[in-house]
Design a protein around this motif. Structure first.
Motif, mmCIF file in Angstrom:
data_model
loop_
_atom_site.group_PDB
_atom_site.id
_atom_site.type_symbol
_atom_site.label_atom_id
_atom_site.label_comp_id
_atom_site.label_asym_id
_atom_site.label_seq_id
_atom_site.Cartn_x
_atom_site.Cartn_y
_atom_site.Cartn_z
ATOM 1 N N ILE A 308 -25.286 -19.115 35.321
ATOM 2 C CA ILE A 308 -26.608 -19.919 35.238
ATOM 3 C C ILE A 308 -27.591 -19.442 35.736
ATOM 4 C CG2 ILE A 308 -27.340 -22.334 36.257
ATOM 5 C CD1 ILE A 308 -24.350 -23.084 36.633
ATOM 6 N N GLU A 309 -28.717 -19.309 35.094
ATOM 7 C CA GLU A 309 -30.126 -18.812 35.396
ATOM 8 C C GLU A 309 -30.974 -19.901 35.697
ATOM 9 O OE1 GLU A 309 -30.809 -14.393 33.889
ATOM 10 O OE2 GLU A 309 -29.799 -15.614 32.378
ATOM 11 N N ASN A 310 -31.314 -19.996 36.833
ATOM 12 C CA ASN A 310 -32.540 -21.078 37.296
ATOM 13 C C ASN A 310 -33.950 -20.509 37.030
ATOM 14 O OD1 ASN A 310 -34.137 -23.098 38.208
ATOM 15 N ND2 ASN A 310 -32.915 -23.313 39.881
ATOM 16 N N VAL A 311 -34.744 -20.772 35.878
ATOM 17 C CA VAL A 311 -35.925 -20.411 35.695
ATOM 18 C C VAL A 311 -37.102 -21.309 36.233
ATOM 19 C CG1 VAL A 311 -35.161 -18.768 33.905
ATOM 20 C CG2 VAL A 311 -36.045 -21.104 33.282
ATOM 21 N N GLY A 312 -36.717 -22.437 37.159
ATOM 22 C CA GLY A 312 -37.760 -23.208 37.495
ATOM 23 C C GLY A 312 -37.448 -24.454 36.869
ATOM 24 N N ASP A 313 -38.371 -24.936 35.663
ATOM 25 C CA ASP A 313 -38.394 -25.915 34.803
ATOM 26 C C ASP A 313 -37.042 -26.148 33.947
ATOM 27 O OD1 ASP A 313 -39.226 -23.788 33.322
ATOM 28 O OD2 ASP A 313 -40.113 -25.202 31.993
ATOM 29 N N GLU A 314 -36.527 -24.954 33.733
ATOM 30 C CA GLU A 314 -35.340 -25.399 32.906
ATOM 31 C C GLU A 314 -33.966 -24.111 33.637
ATOM 32 O OE1 GLU A 314 -37.064 -23.402 29.449
ATOM 33 O OE2 GLU A 314 -37.277 -25.511 28.416
ATOM 34 N N VAL B 188 -30.766 -7.035 49.796
ATOM 35 C CA VAL B 188 -32.022 -7.457 49.730
ATOM 36 C C VAL B 188 -32.831 -6.758 48.396
ATOM 37 C CG1 VAL B 188 -34.248 -7.219 50.936
ATOM 38 C CG2 VAL B 188 -32.096 -7.412 52.107
ATOM 39 N N TYR B 189 -33.473 -7.656 47.563
ATOM 40 C CA TYR B 189 -34.043 -7.398 46.329
ATOM 41 C C TYR B 189 -35.789 -7.448 46.669
ATOM 42 C CZ TYR B 189 -34.358 -7.645 41.121
ATOM 43 O OH TYR B 189 -34.725 -7.248 39.937
ATOM 44 N N VAL B 190 -36.224 -6.524 46.322
ATOM 45 C CA VAL B 190 -37.878 -7.012 46.266
ATOM 46 C C VAL B 190 -38.147 -6.924 44.762
ATOM 47 C CG1 VAL B 190 -39.750 -5.515 46.696
ATOM 48 C CG2 VAL B 190 -38.117 -5.703 48.387
ATOM 49 N N THR B 191 -39.211 -8.015 44.636
ATOM 50 C CA THR B 191 -39.892 -8.151 43.502
ATOM 51 C C THR B 191 -41.238 -8.804 43.561
ATOM 52 O OG1 THR B 191 -39.611 -8.937 40.947
ATOM 53 C CG2 THR B 191 -38.640 -10.335 42.734
ATOM 54 N N HIS B 192 -42.028 -8.822 42.550
ATOM 55 C CA HIS B 192 -43.301 -9.590 42.467
ATOM 56 C C HIS B 192 -43.153 -10.526 41.430
ATOM 57 C CE1 HIS B 192 -43.988 -6.432 39.185
ATOM 58 N NE2 HIS B 192 -44.550 -7.497 38.640
ATOM 59 N N ASP B 193 -42.121 -10.581 40.501
ATOM 60 C CA ASP B 193 -41.729 -11.280 39.386
ATOM 61 C C ASP B 193 -41.034 -12.696 39.871
ATOM 62 O OD1 ASP B 193 -40.912 -12.694 37.085
ATOM 63 O OD2 ASP B 193 -40.507 -10.834 35.910
ATOM 64 N N GLN B 194 -41.525 -13.789 39.878
ATOM 65 C CA GLN B 194 -41.021 -14.896 40.294
ATOM 66 C C GLN B 194 -39.655 -15.320 39.730
ATOM 67 O OE1 GLN B 194 -41.365 -18.168 39.012
ATOM 68 N NE2 GLN B 194 -42.300 -17.730 37.109
ATOM 69 N N LEU B 195 -39.819 -15.138 38.320
ATOM 70 C CA LEU B 195 -38.576 -15.264 37.338
ATOM 71 C C LEU B 195 -37.285 -14.454 37.777
ATOM 72 C CD1 LEU B 195 -38.155 -17.225 35.102
ATOM 73 C CD2 LEU B 195 -38.735 -15.338 33.554
ATOM 74 N N GLU B 196 -37.455 -13.318 38.293
ATOM 75 C CA GLU B 196 -36.286 -12.349 38.401
ATOM 76 C C GLU B 196 -35.902 -12.980 39.814
ATOM 77 O OE1 GLU B 196 -37.335 -8.192 39.375
ATOM 78 O OE2 GLU B 196 -38.050 -8.334 37.130
ATOM 79 N N ALA B 197 -36.799 -13.348 40.843
ATOM 80 C CA ALA B 197 -36.478 -14.103 42.034
ATOM 81 C C ALA B 197 -35.718 -15.318 41.843
ATOM 82 C CB ALA B 197 -37.734 -14.319 43.025
ATOM 83 N N MET B 198 -36.132 -16.266 41.154
ATOM 84 C CA MET B 198 -35.443 -17.587 40.889
ATOM 85 C C MET B 198 -34.137 -17.205 40.238
ATOM 86 S SD MET B 198 -37.469 -20.350 41.253
ATOM 87 C CE MET B 198 -36.753 -21.573 40.569
ATOM 88 N N THR B 199 -34.093 -16.438 39.406
ATOM 89 C CA THR B 199 -32.752 -16.238 38.788
ATOM 90 C C THR B 199 -31.558 -15.278 39.433
ATOM 91 O OG1 THR B 199 -33.648 -14.309 37.427
ATOM 92 C CG2 THR B 199 -33.673 -16.483 36.425
ATOM 93 N N LEU B 200 -32.091 -14.363 40.390
ATOM 94 C CA LEU B 200 -31.443 -13.525 40.793
ATOM 95 C C LEU B 200 -30.950 -13.832 42.388
ATOM 96 C CD1 LEU B 200 -32.533 -10.199 39.516
ATOM 97 C CD2 LEU B 200 -30.268 -11.160 38.740
ATOM 98 N N ALA B 201 -31.834 -14.549 42.967
ATOM 99 C CA ALA B 201 -31.669 -14.809 44.683
ATOM 100 C C ALA B 201 -30.802 -15.994 44.973
ATOM 101 C CB ALA B 201 -32.801 -14.910 45.019
ATOM 102 N N ASP B 202 -30.096 -15.678 45.808
ATOM 103 C CA ASP B 202 -29.514 -17.012 46.495
ATOM 104 C C ASP B 202 -30.512 -17.663 47.119
ATOM 105 O OD1 ASP B 202 -26.663 -16.763 45.833
ATOM 106 O OD2 ASP B 202 -26.711 -14.790 47.097
#
Lengths: 363, 363
Positions: A308-314, B188-202
């Motif tokens: 499951i990849e949560n991208v925010g709105d989807e 610990v994962y560093v990124t400026h891409d919010q999509l990466e953070a949303m999908t990869l982070a706990d």
């Protein structure tokens, strides 16, 4: 009225062809996007139009005029590169004025023109500052101003947003489109990013390994891909492709995989000319795979949620069915768990079918 | 398995205070993302944990061990770099064995460890291949494999996907998530891409200006941003922000955005309690606004379609009301064109209000 017309442009590299028989027409005031992966030939194509590279074969027309033999500086082409080549030791004003000074334009006219273009691009506040104080977006705008100040008749943009932060890229995308509309300048925009292509293009040419796969408006490139490559390249998350085999018996026509049976009896005509056993690729966009949590009410194939990849709105959901993994996309309000069993339903009205022999759509 | 604790970490470079006193912890097997724009201090924080920078003040613990004064190689840390830094002239086997050889491990032990990692990351078939002949996906796995071969307590990843093109990045992101689930190591994962953070982070720690603005699960950060910065940084397209003021009259409480207003009587006590001023900012995500082709409710607001961004399955509608722009992301609505008049309806359960003075969320 400035259109761009390419007729059978080819260019050979050292080992292989970089461009093969490229023909298209860009209409007056159109924003035409060339979209393909790195190495597809996008930059070479732009450089050929600009006159920086000569094609091996083919004709280039800008407006009515064949420009193959016209030198780059007389083609009326403005080109913006991936990395803006701004002089770090010059102020914004001097950077933008540079091409006019080379042409020996009178200084008061330079002032007027730079001010005009700076107002238009909303960068007047940058004119007295040096580039090391600019943000990525500002740098790109100053570079664009330097191109526009020469009032080119066509504009070529080579991945102008590639090196910007995700957030700035998003807003620059819309801004570039607005500027292009307001200027009414015929533009070719090269990008590897399919989302950029879909959002800003009037039309898109999908290119891979020097061959154009499809030229169409964004809606059609997405909804009616003509080749497997286009289907795979356009759309995020990518389209699901399932290999299957044709079966005909008892007046039924079925595309079969080890997990699925797709009944195409109603569309038998499509398969008239194909033998039993012919291989096809079925393409299904993630939004056309519908998941049902209630296993008893729904009819379809049962799968297990693997990712499951949560991208925010989807949420992007990977579902494992035996050895296959399908991707679906659901709204943020849908709650699913790892390992959960779901029933997979496919919207058959939106399915794509490709012949595996030539990788072309049969629809 | 290890836990990481960072307490009041500060790092000053000359005049620049890059990290201004931040504290967080990472649980066993958890992935924490440090997310923020360039210059926010995220990479400096990571380098302090790795031992590549010495903190100006503050403590870093792995479990109960203070590691501030330990050299990098003794901290029990595995590092995956931005460009992977896999040695191109070495085979996959030698790359994976490198860290173990440096540690002077016995040959037979190295062999069994390398094979174990190769099995885990599906690299068994390419062990004898030179790294320069690997696919990107294999290179990513080798980089991670090399980092985890030495059995680190903590894995640090520094923007591993940032140099890739969009399509490849998407694919590698999904793969990284799968690897992460398999390996299960505190990261610990560093990124400026919010999509990466949303999908990869706990959990995500959103950083700005050397400080952490909010720490929480991706869905918490997305649904309940605590500050204006977090609300703006997370989500694509960015949340809509509209300046408005809070007014009470005739027993009703409204927020007045001059072109339209919303009745907020039901939450007026919360607003009064939490705000320091009547000047507020209304925030609403682009998917929480409904577009109507006919006015269905007294709360419907008339707007004009200014621009449409096609995303494939969905579109972003840029809607104008006075000078304001409101972005709505939704399924493609047939018949709506640039210039069309439509109505919008805010989902009142999903609106956010921010205090304009403090930039903190009220609801």
């Amino acid at each position: 009225m400035v259109s761009i017309k390419l007729v059978n442009i080819s260019k050979k590299g050292i080992r292989k062809k970089i461009l093969e028989n490229i023909s298209f027409t860009v209409n007056d005031k159109e924003l035409f996007v060339i979209n393909g992966p790195p190495g597809a030939g996008k930059t070479t194509l732009l450089k050929i139009i600009a006159g920086l590279i000569a094609p091996d074969e083919g004709d280039i027309f800008i407006g009515e005029k064949r420009v193959n033999d016209v030198p780059a500086n007389e083609r009326g082409v403005g080109m913006l590169f991936e990395t803006p080549a701004i002089y770090p030791n010059l102020t914004g004003f001097d950077n933008i004025a540079f091409p006019l000074r080379i042409k020996k334009v009178p200084e008061d006219e330079i002032k007027k023109k730079v001010k005009e273009v700076a107002d238009f691009l909303q960068i007047s506040h940058l004119l007295n500052r040096k580039p090391n104080t600019y943000s990525g977006g500002e740098l790109q705008r100053v570079a664009l101003a330097r191109v526009l100040v020469r009032t080119p008749s066509i504009l070529l943009l080579d991945e102008p947003l590639k090196n910007l932060d995700a957030k700035i890229r998003e807003s620059m995308r819309v801004e570039l489109k607005r500027l292009q509309r307001e200027l009414g300048i015929t533009t070719i925009f090269a990008t590897h990013d399919q989302l950029e292509a879909l959002t800003i293009g009037d039309r898109i040419a999908v290119i891979n390994e020097g061959i154009i796969h499809q030229i169409d408006i964004p809606e059609n490139v997405y909804n009616y891909p003509k080749t497997v490559f286009t289907a795979r390249f356009i759309g995020s998350p990518p389209i699901n492709l399932i290999e299957c085999t044709l079966e005909k018996k008892d007046k039924k026509c079925i595309l079969k995989t080890s997990e699925f049976n797709f009944d195409f009896t109603e569309h038998m005509k499509l398969f008239e000319n194909y033998e039993v056993g012919h291989k096809f690729l079925l393409g299904i966009r993630p939004e056309n795979i519908i998941l049902h949590k209630d296993l008893e009410k729904a009819t379809g194939i049962i799968g297990t949620i693997q990712l499951i990849e949560n991208v925010g709105d989807e949420k992007i959901i990977s579902i494992k069915i035996d050895d296959k993994v399908l991707t679906s996309i659901v709204g943020k309000e849908v709650i699913l768990d790892y390992g959960q069993k779901v029933c997979v339903e496919i919207n058959m009205d939106k399915i794509h079918i490709f012949d595996m022999e030539n990788n072309k759509s049969i629809l | 398995m290890a836990k990481l604790f960072v307490k009041n970490l500060r790092k000053v470079f000359g005049e620049l205070e890059a990290v201004k006193g931040i504290s967080f912890n990472v649980d066993e097997k958890e992935t924490l993302c440090l997310l923020g724009p360039s210059g926010c201090g995220k990479t400096t924080t990571l380098r302090c944990i790795a031992g590549l920078e010495i903190p100006t003040s503050g403590e870093i613990y792995i479990n109960s061990t203070l590691i501030n004064d330990l050299p990098p190689q003794k901290r029990g840390i595995g590092l995956v770099f931005q460009d992977y830094a896999v040695f191109p002239h070495m085979t996959v086997y030698d790359n994976l064995a490198f860290g173990l050889q440096v540690r002077k491990m016995e040959k037979s032990k190295i062999d069994s460890k390398v094979k174990e990692i190769a099995r885990l990351l599906d690299l068994e078939n390419v062990l004898q291949r030179y790294a320069k002949r690997l696919s990107l996906s294999e290179i990513q796995r080798v980089a991670i494999g090399r980092a985890i071969a030495v059995d680190p307590e903590i894995l640090l990843l520094d923007e591993p996907l940032s140099n890739l093109d969009a399509r490849t990045r998407e694919k590698m992101r999904t793969e990284l998530k799968e690897i992460q689930m398999k390996v299960g190591i505190t990261s610990v994962y560093v990124t400026h891409d919010q999509l990466e953070a949303m999908t990869l982070a706990d959990r995500i720690a959103v950083m700005n200006n050397g400080l952490i603005e909010q720490i929480g699960k991706p869905s918490e950060i997305y649904d309940n941003p605590k500050t204006l910065f977090v609300a703006r940084f997370i989500g694509t397209p960015s949340m809509n922000f509209i300046d408005c003021s809070f007014i009470e009259k005739n027993g009703k409480a409204i927020i007045d955005a001059s072109e339209f207003y919303l009745d907020v009587s039901d939450i007026s006590s919360i607003i009064k309690e939490k705000s320091t001023t009547s000047e507020l900012i209304l925030g609403c995500r682009s998917e929480d606004i409904i577009i109507e082709t006919k006015k269905t409710s007294p709360d419907s607001i008339e707007v004009e379609v200014k621009f449409i961004e096609n995303l494939g399955a969905k579109s972003i509608y840029h809607l104008g009301i006075g000078e304001k722009r409101i972005l709505v992301k939704t399924h493609i609505i047939p018949g709506i064109k640039i210039g069309s008049k439509v109505w919008i309806l805010f989902n009142k359960n999903k609106i956010h209000l921010f205090d304009k003075k403090t930039n903190l969320a009220i609801i």
